[in-house]
Design a protein around this motif. Structure first.
Motif, mmCIF file in Angstrom:
data_model
loop_
_atom_site.group_PDB
_atom_site.id
_atom_site.type_symbol
_atom_site.label_atom_id
_atom_site.label_comp_id
_atom_site.label_asym_id
_atom_site.label_seq_id
_atom_site.Cartn_x
_atom_site.Cartn_y
_atom_site.Cartn_z
ATOM 1 N N ASP A 149 0.815 -1.215 0.000
ATOM 2 C CA ASP A 149 0.000 0.000 0.000
ATOM 3 C C ASP A 149 0.849 1.266 0.000
ATOM 4 O O ASP A 149 0.623 2.148 -0.829
ATOM 5 C CB ASP A 149 -0.983 -0.021 1.189
ATOM 6 C CG ASP A 149 -2.172 -0.930 0.893
ATOM 7 O OD1 ASP A 149 -2.323 -1.321 -0.292
ATOM 8 O OD2 ASP A 149 -2.929 -1.253 1.816
ATOM 9 N N PRO A 150 1.841 1.374 0.886
ATOM 10 C CA PRO A 150 2.687 2.578 0.817
ATOM 11 C C PRO A 150 3.363 2.740 -0.537
ATOM 12 O O PRO A 150 3.532 3.867 -1.018
ATOM 13 C CB PRO A 150 3.739 2.336 1.910
ATOM 14 C CG PRO A 150 3.112 1.369 2.842
ATOM 15 C CD PRO A 150 2.197 0.520 2.021
ATOM 16 N N LEU A 151 3.714 1.627 -1.181
ATOM 17 C CA LEU A 151 4.331 1.717 -2.496
ATOM 18 C C LEU A 151 3.384 2.358 -3.496
ATOM 19 O O LEU A 151 3.787 3.176 -4.310
ATOM 20 C CB LEU A 151 4.700 0.312 -3.005
ATOM 21 C CG LEU A 151 6.063 -0.234 -2.633
ATOM 22 C CD1 LEU A 151 6.242 -1.608 -3.232
ATOM 23 C CD2 LEU A 151 7.147 0.696 -3.137
ATOM 24 N N LYS A 152 2.097 1.977 -3.389
ATOM 25 C CA LYS A 152 1.116 2.524 -4.308
ATOM 26 C C LYS A 152 0.980 4.030 -4.079
ATOM 27 O O LYS A 152 0.949 4.813 -5.019
ATOM 28 C CB LYS A 152 -0.232 1.818 -4.109
ATOM 29 C CG LYS A 152 -0.974 1.603 -5.413
ATOM 30 C CD LYS A 152 -2.065 0.564 -5.276
ATOM 31 C CE LYS A 152 -3.250 1.132 -4.518
ATOM 32 N NZ LYS A 152 -4.176 0.105 -4.059
ATOM 33 N N TRP A 153 0.918 4.413 -2.781
ATOM 34 C CA TRP A 153 0.823 5.847 -2.478
ATOM 35 C C TRP A 153 2.054 6.565 -3.006
ATOM 36 O O TRP A 153 1.965 7.639 -3.574
ATOM 37 C CB TRP A 153 0.715 6.085 -0.962
ATOM 38 C CG TRP A 153 -0.444 5.373 -0.343
ATOM 39 C CD1 TRP A 153 -1.640 5.092 -0.945
ATOM 40 C CD2 TRP A 153 -0.521 4.838 0.987
ATOM 41 N NE1 TRP A 153 -2.449 4.407 -0.068
ATOM 42 C CE2 TRP A 153 -1.792 4.243 1.124
ATOM 43 C CE3 TRP A 153 0.359 4.826 2.077
ATOM 44 C CZ2 TRP A 153 -2.206 3.632 2.302
ATOM 45 C CZ3 TRP A 153 -0.048 4.224 3.251
ATOM 46 C CH2 TRP A 153 -1.315 3.621 3.367
ATOM 47 N N LEU A 154 3.200 5.943 -2.838
ATOM 48 C CA LEU A 154 4.453 6.551 -3.294
ATOM 49 C C LEU A 154 4.404 6.778 -4.801
ATOM 50 O O LEU A 154 4.721 7.863 -5.291
ATOM 51 C CB LEU A 154 5.622 5.632 -2.927
ATOM 52 C CG LEU A 154 7.008 6.077 -3.393
ATOM 53 C CD1 LEU A 154 7.442 7.317 -2.639
ATOM 54 C CD2 LEU A 154 8.031 4.965 -3.194
ATOM 55 N N MET A 155 3.951 5.750 -5.529
ATOM 56 C CA MET A 155 3.941 5.866 -6.977
ATOM 57 C C MET A 155 2.930 6.913 -7.424
ATOM 58 O O MET A 155 3.202 7.706 -8.327
ATOM 59 C CB MET A 155 3.652 4.506 -7.617
ATOM 60 C CG MET A 155 4.830 3.552 -7.482
ATOM 61 S SD MET A 155 4.454 1.848 -7.915
ATOM 62 C CE MET A 155 4.543 1.903 -9.680
ATOM 63 N N ASP A 156 1.761 6.948 -6.767
ATOM 64 C CA ASP A 156 0.769 7.970 -7.113
ATOM 65 C C ASP A 156 1.326 9.360 -6.840
ATOM 66 O O ASP A 156 1.184 10.277 -7.645
ATOM 67 C CB ASP A 156 -0.523 7.749 -6.294
ATOM 68 C CG ASP A 156 -1.235 6.485 -6.741
ATOM 69 O OD1 ASP A 156 -0.866 5.947 -7.815
ATOM 70 O OD2 ASP A 156 -2.144 6.034 -6.026
ATOM 71 N N GLY A 157 1.961 9.495 -5.677
ATOM 72 C CA GLY A 157 2.516 10.791 -5.291
ATOM 73 C C GLY A 157 3.595 11.232 -6.267
ATOM 74 O O GLY A 157 3.615 12.398 -6.700
ATOM 75 N N LEU A 158 4.460 10.302 -6.634
ATOM 76 C CA LEU A 158 5.544 10.642 -7.563
ATOM 77 C C LEU A 158 4.990 11.091 -8.905
ATOM 78 O O LEU A 158 5.476 12.041 -9.508
ATOM 79 C CB LEU A 158 6.454 9.423 -7.767
ATOM 80 C CG LEU A 158 7.425 9.091 -6.644
ATOM 81 C CD1 LEU A 158 8.074 7.737 -6.896
ATOM 82 C CD2 LEU A 158 8.485 10.175 -6.534
#
Lengths: 150, 455
Positions: B267-276
């Motif tokens: 989940d944090p990875l997904k947020w990271l990718m969306d944020g990036l």
């Protein structure tokens, strides 16, 4: 599971007439068949021989522990034989074998029960007095008593 | 009182391992010598020796015909014999062990020296676990990368069913196994056979959630310690003990690692990718050179992980809007890590092992083919030093590509794209950008890398 629960009087041989490795395995398998543990003799024997092919189960000290897991086995069981004369088993220490513990495990056996039996037996067989007792046992009942000590 | 330790193991792991253990214990008991014996057999690792026990032991007896992680005993007197000797001659072995001189002088600061030793010990074992994963992964990278590169000869977009397409399929299958094998064998190195399953699954999940090889490394260590913990601390009534290695540990370790990978890492990875992605979008209109540098560094930081994927997806997305600059920057930056590694092994061969130099040659082909994964074995083996080097070189390549106004119209292909007419705008400048990025990467790699002799 206790090891002596696996021993049946029909599959204890005092003594067993010696022969080649395969002959001994076949005779002991017949004993396991007589006790009802093995249902398909040939299938089980093939499993045991296949295991011997990988590497000898002659563990030294004049003892061999052949074993096989097969659909031809109805319930986990153990056979013991004292040989009338030492037999060649291509053992670890090149010494001939005079005592054989053979283990049968059903194919669908969940768990590593047979491994645990082998491990407990292997550990016990290191002890001289345990081997000596088995060599000197005069009756089938005595063998069962000795194995109970594991 | 001199305390002894022993480890027993044999290839089949059934009888001899335990016989040797019993034999040593029996003989030690007769001699009144305290001994602890670790068995590494079909039941997994039992009675494992702790670093504390190793530090306190007088000497260690290894009676084994297989690997028993000997590095643990560095600096201690060790007697190494085949497992058969453990069974047959336990008394002699114990006498020999007792006669050994402790190798470390036990002066006053011994306490401090001991803790230091322990720290380097654990550092080494982390490195060893990592290398176990990397070395098993390497053949997949080599085979997969080269086969994909080969498929490019048959065209960059091979039609389904053609030979080129099949080559691509084979190559991708090998590459797909890369991260699972990396994670699986890191875990295997930590926990033994029972570590393999959760490691493989964790690595697979890392690929699926976009964690790339860094996610795979995390998965591998996670799986290894979860499996090891379960082996050690899961206590069952005797009657159910048999279920432990065949049912409970596989089930629990895979489940725990899987859930952690998805919920705690995924989940944090997904947020990271969306944020990036949204961050890159706001940057798009700002400074082109900075965007190129950022995209370049992102390509190199995790080579297939979230940063890399975001940068790549961002650039391919822009192709649809006829913006070709970022795509060129991304591909240049994706080519420089393996190319830079190759150049580094050529420039300073003494800094690399023979195996690494060979891998470097393969990396050159992978780099030319825009298969960034060619650098992963080097990155994974020493992430803290290598990844910054890759990032700097790739950042330079990306920035230069943007500065020179290079445009790339295809989303992949490496050097093979150069042969396609009109696929690249300002082609010579592009070659220059890649060459400079490669040189910078190589210089940084050699600057950061510790000398072999020192390490």
């Amino acid at each position: 599971m206790n090891i002596h629960d696996l021993l049946n009087k029909d599959s204890i041989f005092l003594p067993l007439e010696s022969g080649s490795r395969e002959e001994i395995i076949r005779k002991m398998a017949a004993g396991l068949q007589a006790s009802g543990a093995v249902t398909d003799l040939e299938q089980y024997v093939q499993a045991v021989l296949a295991r011997e092919q990988q590497s000898s189960t002659g563990i030294g000290f004049g003892v061999a522990i052949p074993h096989g897991k097969s659909a031809g086995v109805a319930k986990a069981s153990l056979s013991f034989a004292r040989l009338s004369a030492p037999a060649d088993w291509e053992s670890l220490d090149d010494e001939p074998v005079s005592m054989v513990f053979m283990i049968a495990v059903p194919e669908e056996n969940v768990g590593n029960e047979h491994l645990k039996i082998l491990v407990a037996l292997s550990r016990k067989l290191i002890h001289e007095e345990f081997r000596q007792q088995l060599l000197n046992a005069k009756s089938v009942d005595e063998v069962i008593e000795i194995v109970k000590s594991i | 009182m001199k305390k002894l330790l022993a480890v027993t193991a044999c290839p089949t792991g059934i009888a001899h391992t335990y016989m040797a253990a019993e034999s040593l214990q029996k003989s030690a008991a007769e001699k009144n010598v305290p001994i602890k014996v670790e068995t590494r057999g079909a039941m997994g690792v039992e009675n494992e020796l702790s670093p504390q026990e190793i530090a306190e032991a007088h000497a260690i007896i290894i009676a084994a015909d297989t690997d028993v992680l000997e590095e643990r005993f560095a600096g201690k007197p060790v007697i190494k014999v085949p497992v058969a000797h453990g069974i047959k001659r336990p008394g002699e072995l114990i006498d020999q062990a007792l006669a050994k001189q402790p190798s470390a002088p036990s002066a006053a600061p011994a306490g401090r020296a001991k803790t230091e030793e322990k720290e380097t010990g654990s550092g080494n074992s982390i490195y060893k676990n990592l290398m176990n994963g990397v070395s098993n992964m390497l053949p997949l990278v080599v085979a997969g990368g080269l086969i994909i590169a080969l498929s490019f000869i048959f065209g960059l977009k091979p039609a389904e069913g053609t030979f080129g397409f099949q080559l691509l399929t084979i190559g991708k299958a090998a590459m797909g196994l890369m991260v699972p094998i990396l994670a699986g064998f890191i875990s295997f190195s930590i926990a033994g056979k029972l570590g393999l399953a959760p490691g493989l699954v964790g690595g697979m999940l890392s690929t699926q959630i976009g964690g790339g090889f860094l996610g795979g490394i995390i998965a591998g260590f996670l799986a290894g310690y979860v499996a090891k913990g379960l082996i050690k601390y899961l206590k069952l009534p005797k009657i159910m003990e048999g279920l432990k290695p065949v049912l409970l540990i596989p089930l629990l370790s895979v489940l725990i690692v899987g859930l952690l990978m998805i919920y705690v890492i995924g989940d944090p990875l997904k947020w990271l990718m969306d944020g990036l992605t949204s961050w890159l979008l706001t940057m798009g209109s700002a400074n082109a050179i900075i965007l190129g540098a950022v995209l370049g560094a992102m390509m190199a930081i995790d080579m297939g992980g979230p940063f890399n994927k975001t940068a790549y997806t961002f650039a391919t997305g822009l192709l649809a809007s006829s913006l070709f600059g970022p795509m060129a920057a991304v591909m240049a930056a994706g080519m420089t890590p393996p190319l830079g590694i190759w150049l580094a092994t050529v420039l300073a061969p003494k800094k690399f092992t023979k195996e690494e130099r060979e891998a470097g040659k393969v990396a050159s082909v992978l780099g030319l083919s825009f298969i960034t994964e060619g650098a992963i074995p080097f990155g994974a083996a020493d992430p803290l030093r290598m990844i910054p080097a890759f990032m700097i070189g790739s950042g330079v390549a990306g920035a230069l590509s943007m500065a020179f106004g290079v445009g790339l119209h295809a989303p992949h292909g490496g050097i093979f794209v150069l042969a396609i007419p009109n696929a690249i705008d300002n082609i010579l400048w592009y070659v220059l950008a890649i060459a400079v990025g490669t040189i910078v990467t190589a210089l940084c790699v050699n600057l950061f890398k510790r000398n072999k002799a020192v390490a």
